[in-house]
Write a protein that holds these residues in place. Structure first.
Motif, PDB file in Angstrom:
ATOM      1  N   VAL A  55       4.334  64.722  -5.226  1.00  0.00           N
ATOM      2  CA  VAL A  55       5.108  63.972  -5.411  1.00  0.00           C
ATOM      3  C   VAL A  55       6.246  64.140  -4.027  1.00  0.00           C
ATOM      4  O   VAL A  55       5.147  63.076  -3.348  1.00  0.00           O
ATOM      5  N   ILE A  56       5.242  65.858  -3.521  1.00  0.00           N
ATOM      6  CA  ILE A  56       5.512  65.736  -2.162  1.00  0.00           C
ATOM      7  C   ILE A  56       4.159  65.088  -1.104  1.00  0.00           C
ATOM      8  O   ILE A  56       4.758  64.202  -0.392  1.00  0.00           O
ATOM      9  N   ALA A  57       3.462  64.941  -1.310  1.00  0.00           N
ATOM     10  CA  ALA A  57       1.837  64.182  -1.232  1.00  0.00           C
ATOM     11  C   ALA A  57       2.456  62.506  -1.275  1.00  0.00           C
ATOM     12  O   ALA A  57       2.206  62.175  -0.100  1.00  0.00           O
ATOM     13  N   GLY A  58       2.865  61.881  -1.549  1.00  0.00           N
ATOM     14  CA  GLY A  58       3.789  60.778  -2.328  1.00  0.00           C
ATOM     15  C   GLY A  58       4.866  60.594  -0.988  1.00  0.00           C
ATOM     16  O   GLY A  58       4.478  59.584   0.030  1.00  0.00           O
ATOM     17  N   VAL A  59       5.733  61.191  -0.988  1.00  0.00           N
ATOM     18  CA  VAL A  59       6.580  61.224  -0.204  1.00  0.00           C
ATOM     19  C   VAL A  59       6.310  61.217   1.313  1.00  0.00           C
ATOM     20  O   VAL A  59       6.598  60.019   2.034  1.00  0.00           O
ATOM     21  N   LEU A  60       5.193  62.344   1.650  1.00  0.00           N
ATOM     22  CA  LEU A  60       5.040  62.465   2.936  1.00  0.00           C
ATOM     23  C   LEU A  60       3.658  61.273   2.960  1.00  0.00           C
ATOM     24  O   LEU A  60       4.018  60.413   4.383  1.00  0.00           O
ATOM     25  N   GLY A  61       3.232  60.977   2.382  1.00  0.00           N
ATOM     26  CA  GLY A  61       2.411  59.453   2.629  1.00  0.00           C
ATOM     27  C   GLY A  61       3.117  58.647   2.839  1.00  0.00           C
ATOM     28  O   GLY A  61       2.732  58.122   4.389  1.00  0.00           O
ATOM     29  N   ARG A  62       4.169  58.036   1.543  1.00  0.00           N
ATOM     30  CA  ARG A  62       5.167  57.119   2.230  1.00  0.00           C
ATOM     31  C   ARG A  62       5.251  57.279   3.505  1.00  0.00           C
ATOM     32  O   ARG A  62       6.081  56.069   4.884  1.00  0.00           O
ATOM     33  N   VAL A  63       6.200  58.542   4.189  1.00  0.00           N
ATOM     34  CA  VAL A  63       6.489  58.580   5.526  1.00  0.00           C
ATOM     35  C   VAL A  63       5.894  58.411   6.553  1.00  0.00           C
ATOM     36  O   VAL A  63       5.607  58.050   7.944  1.00  0.00           O
ATOM     37  N   TRP A  64       4.762  59.057   6.855  1.00  0.00           N
ATOM     38  CA  TRP A  64       3.533  58.657   7.643  1.00  0.00           C
ATOM     39  C   TRP A  64       3.154  57.275   7.825  1.00  0.00           C
ATOM     40  O   TRP A  64       3.227  56.445   8.766  1.00  0.00           O
ATOM     41  N   SER A  65       3.308  56.820   6.818  1.00  0.00           N
ATOM     42  CA  SER A  65       3.124  55.532   6.501  1.00  0.00           C
ATOM     43  C   SER A  65       4.015  53.927   7.629  1.00  0.00           C
ATOM     44  O   SER A  65       3.812  53.501   7.858  1.00  0.00           O
ATOM     45  N   ILE A  66       5.027  54.463   7.179  1.00  0.00           N
ATOM     46  CA  ILE A  66       6.302  53.478   7.309  1.00  0.00           C
ATOM     47  C   ILE A  66       6.334  54.510   9.096  1.00  0.00           C
ATOM     48  O   ILE A  66       6.456  53.050   9.845  1.00  0.00           O
ATOM     49  N   LEU A  67       6.514  55.594   9.188  1.00  0.00           N
ATOM     50  CA  LEU A  67       6.309  55.884  10.547  1.00  0.00           C
ATOM     51  C   LEU A  67       4.836  54.792  11.477  1.00  0.00           C
ATOM     52  O   LEU A  67       5.494  54.903  12.800  1.00  0.00           O
ATOM     53  N   TYR A  68       4.254  55.109  10.811  1.00  0.00           N
ATOM     54  CA  TYR A  68       2.664  54.370  11.723  1.00  0.00           C
ATOM     55  C   TYR A  68       3.323  53.267  12.312  1.00  0.00           C
ATOM     56  O   TYR A  68       3.014  52.518  13.194  1.00  0.00           O
ATOM     57  N   ILE A  69       3.824  52.435  11.181  1.00  0.00           N
ATOM     58  CA  ILE A  69       3.491  51.253  11.281  1.00  0.00           C
ATOM     59  C   ILE A  69       4.716  50.462  11.757  1.00  0.00           C
ATOM     60  O   ILE A  69       4.927  49.424  12.312  1.00  0.00           O
ATOM     61  N   GLY A  70       5.902  51.201  11.440  1.00  0.00           N
ATOM     62  CA  GLY A  70       6.709  50.966  12.749  1.00  0.00           C
ATOM     63  C   GLY A  70       7.613  49.829  12.316  1.00  0.00           C
ATOM     64  O   GLY A  70       7.429  49.047  11.706  1.00  0.00           O
ATOM     65  N   GLY A  71       7.976  48.849  13.416  1.00  0.00           N
ATOM     66  CA  GLY A  71       8.393  47.245  13.548  1.00  0.00           C
ATOM     67  C   GLY A  71       7.039  46.341  13.407  1.00  0.00           C
ATOM     68  O   GLY A  71       7.516  45.427  13.355  1.00  0.00           O
ATOM     69  N   HIS A  72       6.156  46.972  13.291  1.00  0.00           N
ATOM     70  CA  HIS A  72       5.097  45.560  13.241  1.00  0.00           C
ATOM     71  C   HIS A  72       4.485  44.979  11.561  1.00  0.00           C
ATOM     72  O   HIS A  72       3.454  44.828  11.000  1.00  0.00           O
ATOM     73  N   LYS A  73       5.239  45.963  10.363  1.00  0.00           N
ATOM     74  CA  LYS A  73       4.870  45.471   8.697  1.00  0.00           C
ATOM     75  C   LYS A  73       4.210  44.108   8.756  1.00  0.00           C
ATOM     76  O   LYS A  73       3.592  44.013   8.277  1.00  0.00           O
ATOM     77  N   ASN A  74       4.938  43.369   9.287  1.00  0.00           N
ATOM     78  CA  ASN A  74       5.286  41.514   8.869  1.00  0.00           C
ATOM     79  C   ASN A  74       3.630  40.803  10.252  1.00  0.00           C
ATOM     80  O   ASN A  74       3.249  39.796  10.133  1.00  0.00           O
ATOM     81  N   ALA A  75       3.996  41.403  11.348  1.00  0.00           N
ATOM     82  CA  ALA A  75       3.397  41.147  12.706  1.00  0.00           C
ATOM     83  C   ALA A  75       2.004  41.451  13.324  1.00  0.00           C
ATOM     84  O   ALA A  75       1.403  40.553  12.976  1.00  0.00           O
ATOM     85  N   VAL A  76       1.620  42.460  12.406  1.00  0.00           N
ATOM     86  CA  VAL A  76      -0.195  42.763  12.561  1.00  0.00           C
ATOM     87  C   VAL A  76      -1.068  43.284  11.473  1.00  0.00           C
ATOM     88  O   VAL A  76      -0.423  44.209  10.584  1.00  0.00           O
ATOM     89  N   VAL A  77      -1.595  43.053  11.215  1.00  0.00           N
ATOM     90  CA  VAL A  77      -2.904  44.058   9.990  1.00  0.00           C
ATOM     91  C   VAL A  77      -3.357  44.955  11.162  1.00  0.00           C
ATOM     92  O   VAL A  77      -3.975  45.449  11.714  1.00  0.00           O
ATOM     93  N   MET A  78      -2.522  46.288  10.168  1.00  0.00           N
ATOM     94  CA  MET A  78      -2.713  47.794  10.676  1.00  0.00           C
ATOM     95  C   MET A  78      -4.536  48.147   9.838  1.00  0.00           C
ATOM     96  O   MET A  78      -4.588  48.296   9.452  1.00  0.00           O
ATOM     97  N   GLN A  79      -5.017  48.797  10.798  1.00  0.00           N
ATOM     98  CA  GLN A  79      -6.705  49.375  10.961  1.00  0.00           C
ATOM     99  C   GLN A  79      -6.417  50.555  11.398  1.00  0.00           C
ATOM    100  O   GLN A  79      -7.767  51.289  10.905  1.00  0.00           O
ATOM    101  N   ASP A  80      -5.539  50.840  12.081  1.00  0.00           N
ATOM    102  CA  ASP A  80      -5.499  53.013  11.958  1.00  0.00           C
ATOM    103  C   ASP A  80      -4.660  53.301  11.210  1.00  0.00           C
ATOM    104  O   ASP A  80      -3.298  53.602  10.838  1.00  0.00           O
TER     105      ASP A  80
END
Length: 131
Positions: A55-80
């Motif tokens: 559960v902790i890994a899942g929450v941290l993974g979601r936070v990392w992904s959300i912070l990384y993609i920022g406001g670009h979710k539907n604008a760019v295909v992220m690969q980093d």
């Protein structure tokens, strides 16, 4: 005025409603069931500990992904970042957290049912997003 629900990628409103309905249906199982197989205290504690870590890994993974993609979710295909590890890190992290939650409950059947349902729903959405 444009209909904003039609512009959501891969019908996010349907996905959210389906996930909520699935959890609502599973809620009585979560509340009123106990593990079917008699397992020892040591194994139950081990499953619970692994579940908490997932559960902790899942929450941290979601936070990392959300912070990384920022406001670009539907604008760019992220690969980093987390998107270099897998194509859908948010969905992987969610599935991991549900797996951990199931293990915390101590029921293998409930773990498989919850994780399987979330995996199928999110896999369907991921396939639609990739198209």
């Amino acid at each position: 005025m444009a209909d904003t629900t039609a512009t959501k990628p891969a019908d996010q409103l349907r996905r959210i409603a389906l996930l909520r309905l699935t959890m609502l249906i599973c809620l009585p199982l979560i509340i009123f069931t106990e593990p079917g197989a008699p397992i020892g205290e040591f194994l139950r504690d081990g499953l619970e500990s692994v579940g908490i870590l997932l559960v902790i890994a899942g929450v941290l993974g979601r936070v990392w992904s959300i912070l990384y993609i920022g406001g670009h979710k539907n604008a760019v295909v992220m690969q980093d970042g987390p998107y270099s590890v897998c194509r859908h890190p948010l969905y992987l992290a969610s599935t991991t957290a549900v797996l951990g939650f199931g293990l915390m409950l101590g029921s293998i059947i409930l773990t498989v049912a919850l994780t399987g349902a979330v995996f199928l729903i999110l896999s369907d959405i991921a396939a639609k997003e990739e198209r």
